[in-house]
Design a protein around this motif. Sequence first.
Motif, PDB file in Angstrom:
ATOM      1  N   SER A   1      -2.120  16.140-118.391  1.00  0.00           N
ATOM      2  CA  SER A   1      -1.292  17.101-117.651  1.00  0.00           C
ATOM      3  C   SER A   1      -2.090  18.084-116.809  1.00  0.00           C
ATOM      4  O   SER A   1      -1.500  18.806-116.002  1.00  0.00           O
ATOM      5  CB  SER A   1      -0.409  17.883-118.634  1.00  0.00           C
ATOM      6  OG  SER A   1       0.382  17.010-119.403  1.00  0.00           O
ATOM      7  N   THR A   2      -3.386  18.177-117.021  1.00  0.00           N
ATOM      8  CA  THR A   2      -4.184  19.163-116.282  1.00  0.00           C
ATOM      9  C   THR A   2      -5.044  18.466-115.235  1.00  0.00           C
ATOM     10  O   THR A   2      -5.319  17.271-115.323  1.00  0.00           O
ATOM     11  CB  THR A   2      -5.078  19.967-117.242  1.00  0.00           C
ATOM     12  OG1 THR A   2      -5.906  19.066-118.004  1.00  0.00           O
ATOM     13  CG2 THR A   2      -4.226  20.800-118.199  1.00  0.00           C
ATOM     14  N   ARG A   3      -5.498  19.257-114.252  1.00  0.00           N
ATOM     15  CA  ARG A   3      -6.313  18.729-113.169  1.00  0.00           C
ATOM     16  C   ARG A   3      -7.388  19.746-112.786  1.00  0.00           C
ATOM     17  O   ARG A   3      -7.295  20.923-113.143  1.00  0.00           O
ATOM     18  CB  ARG A   3      -5.454  18.456-111.920  1.00  0.00           C
ATOM     19  CG  ARG A   3      -4.381  17.385-112.084  1.00  0.00           C
ATOM     20  CD  ARG A   3      -4.991  15.994-112.168  1.00  0.00           C
ATOM     21  NE  ARG A   3      -3.954  14.956-112.218  1.00  0.00           N
ATOM     22  CZ  ARG A   3      -3.348  14.566-113.329  1.00  0.00           C
ATOM     23  NH1 ARG A   3      -3.661  15.138-114.478  1.00  0.00           N
ATOM     24  NH2 ARG A   3      -2.432  13.604-113.292  1.00  0.00           N
ATOM     25  N   GLY A   4      -8.397  19.283-112.105  1.00  0.00           N
ATOM     26  CA  GLY A   4      -9.376  20.149-111.485  1.00  0.00           C
ATOM     27  C   GLY A   4     -10.127  21.044-112.452  1.00  0.00           C
ATOM     28  O   GLY A   4     -10.526  20.635-113.550  1.00  0.00           O
ATOM     29  N   MET A   5     -10.308  22.305-112.037  1.00  0.00           N
ATOM     30  CA  MET A   5     -11.118  23.241-112.801  1.00  0.00           C
ATOM     31  C   MET A   5     -10.515  23.561-114.164  1.00  0.00           C
ATOM     32  O   MET A   5     -11.245  23.728-115.140  1.00  0.00           O
ATOM     33  CB  MET A   5     -11.288  24.534-111.992  1.00  0.00           C
ATOM     34  CG  MET A   5     -12.210  25.569-112.650  1.00  0.00           C
ATOM     35  SD  MET A   5     -13.881  24.919-112.976  1.00  0.00           S
ATOM     36  CE  MET A   5     -14.478  24.686-111.296  1.00  0.00           C
ATOM     37  N   SER A   6      -9.187  23.628-114.254  1.00  0.00           N
ATOM     38  CA  SER A   6      -8.561  23.939-115.540  1.00  0.00           C
ATOM     39  C   SER A   6      -8.865  22.858-116.570  1.00  0.00           C
ATOM     40  O   SER A   6      -9.168  23.156-117.731  1.00  0.00           O
ATOM     41  CB  SER A   6      -7.051  24.098-115.383  1.00  0.00           C
ATOM     42  OG  SER A   6      -6.471  22.914-114.849  1.00  0.00           O
TER      43      SER A   6
END
Length: 542
Positions: A352-357
């Motif tokens: 569910s998360t992407r990129g820096m997070s």
Amino acid sequence: RVLNDHNPTNGGHIEVIDEFPAFSFLLGDLHPHVLALPFGLLALAVGLNILRGRAPAKKSLRESLVGWLTPATLLTAIIVGALGMLNTWDIATYGFVITLAFAIAEYRAAGAWSLGLLYKTALFGISLLVTAYLLFLPFYIGFTSQFRGIAPSVFFKTPLHQYLIMFGLFVFVLASFVSVLIWERRGSLRPVLREAGAYALMMLAVPVVIAVLGFVVLSRSAELRTQVASLLNAPNSAQVMNQILDKYISTLATSPGVFILLTVLIASIVALVRRQLALESTLDGADLSIDTSMIFALLLAFTAFLLTFGVEFLYVRDTFETRMNTVFKLYYQAWALFAIASAFGVYYIWRSTRGMSRTLWASAFAILFALTLVYPALAFPNRANNFKANSAAGIPTLDGTLWIKNANPDDYAAIQWLNAHAPNDATILETNGPQYSTYDEISAATGLPTVLGWGGHELQWRGNYDEAGKREADIERIYKAVDPNSARVLLDKYGVDYVIVGSHEREKFGLSPPQVEKFARLGQLVFNQGALRIYQLVPQIP
């Protein structure tokens, strides 16, 4: 042991057991909580199956109950009933998970909460437990335990840092999981937070309710008042009640971390599940299987947090008269539930998360996960002396009996002889001794039953020492007797086929030659090495 309770008067240490599966496997102590693990996982699979199988909407309570009277329900009762026989603590926890799964499935079918749904759930849970009890009635007829009631935990609250040492990785993952779910529902964030706040306020009443119930219990139990007065080093009078209240408030005030953490997490999980189910009820014909796994993971996390929350306020009275055993058993159940829920949580967060997070979260998770690996990396080799002491050749081995060959070669040879020659249903006699000692190691290593093993554990499991005490006295009479006929009566009483006379027996009873040689008149010497002899008894001809 991570948790560390202290005497409220002198600060002395009070043992609390907090255990987890890897430790159990390493210790090699086949307690019921270990043996029941596969059956607990099977019960969770049943709960998931109930949740995944969306029941058709029912028009009446009777139709709903009849719809659940199927072979699958009977199998569910068998599984839950087996847990009651294998490890009695498990029947409540896993029965609770299955019943909640039933309630959610019924809600999905009806599309709304109602009093009828509550009745259905209550009747399902009661009928499940009653059926589970009746299916194993022969076991319960002779069942005894050390259970002596439930009492309030007045003086002991787990410090937050100790709780996090025990469950920190799980808390991090599940708190992140809950946070991601709330963020995904940020369009309806206010209702979720409002519901979570309402549930949190309700949970704030728990310490007050426990205090009131505690005072009622103490006022009606002179035994408990005496015990608490002794703990407080105070006279057993009305003044003790005031001291109890003072200690209760001060303990909660100085260690509120676990209470606050669990209140927030439990309230958030309940609010999320309610909002998710409310959302589903508006999506007529939607594929609900997409979110079933997420709801089940939240259900497991909710149950686990509830278990660890409960031991902060209540404990089961037993032989120890502390919360030691309650923390032990419920933390162990919570560990399994946390582990499964967290595994799904990691998957869901990554998806569910992407990129820096995602990068930041994954980095924090990797650090915490690496820290948890310190235990298996160091504890396993340390416990086994790098696996080399078990082998004469110095080659690592998984054979857990080879250490006996080095420490006590006579016992090891006797074990090998019995494994090769004794029938599987034979009963041996060796002297009982203190728990966690090398007493009874021949019985343990061969699997052949003996008259009495570690008496301390029998006391804990049975709740009394009546039968174990009789057997302990009879064992001493058998070994100390000189007259073979008096020994024969007791040996026949327990159906003994082989008598062990080794270093433990000689040292404990100070055996003289006549006391040993009487066994030769009752049978024949079939094994003799060093200080250890095995006598095979000859059946007495009527």
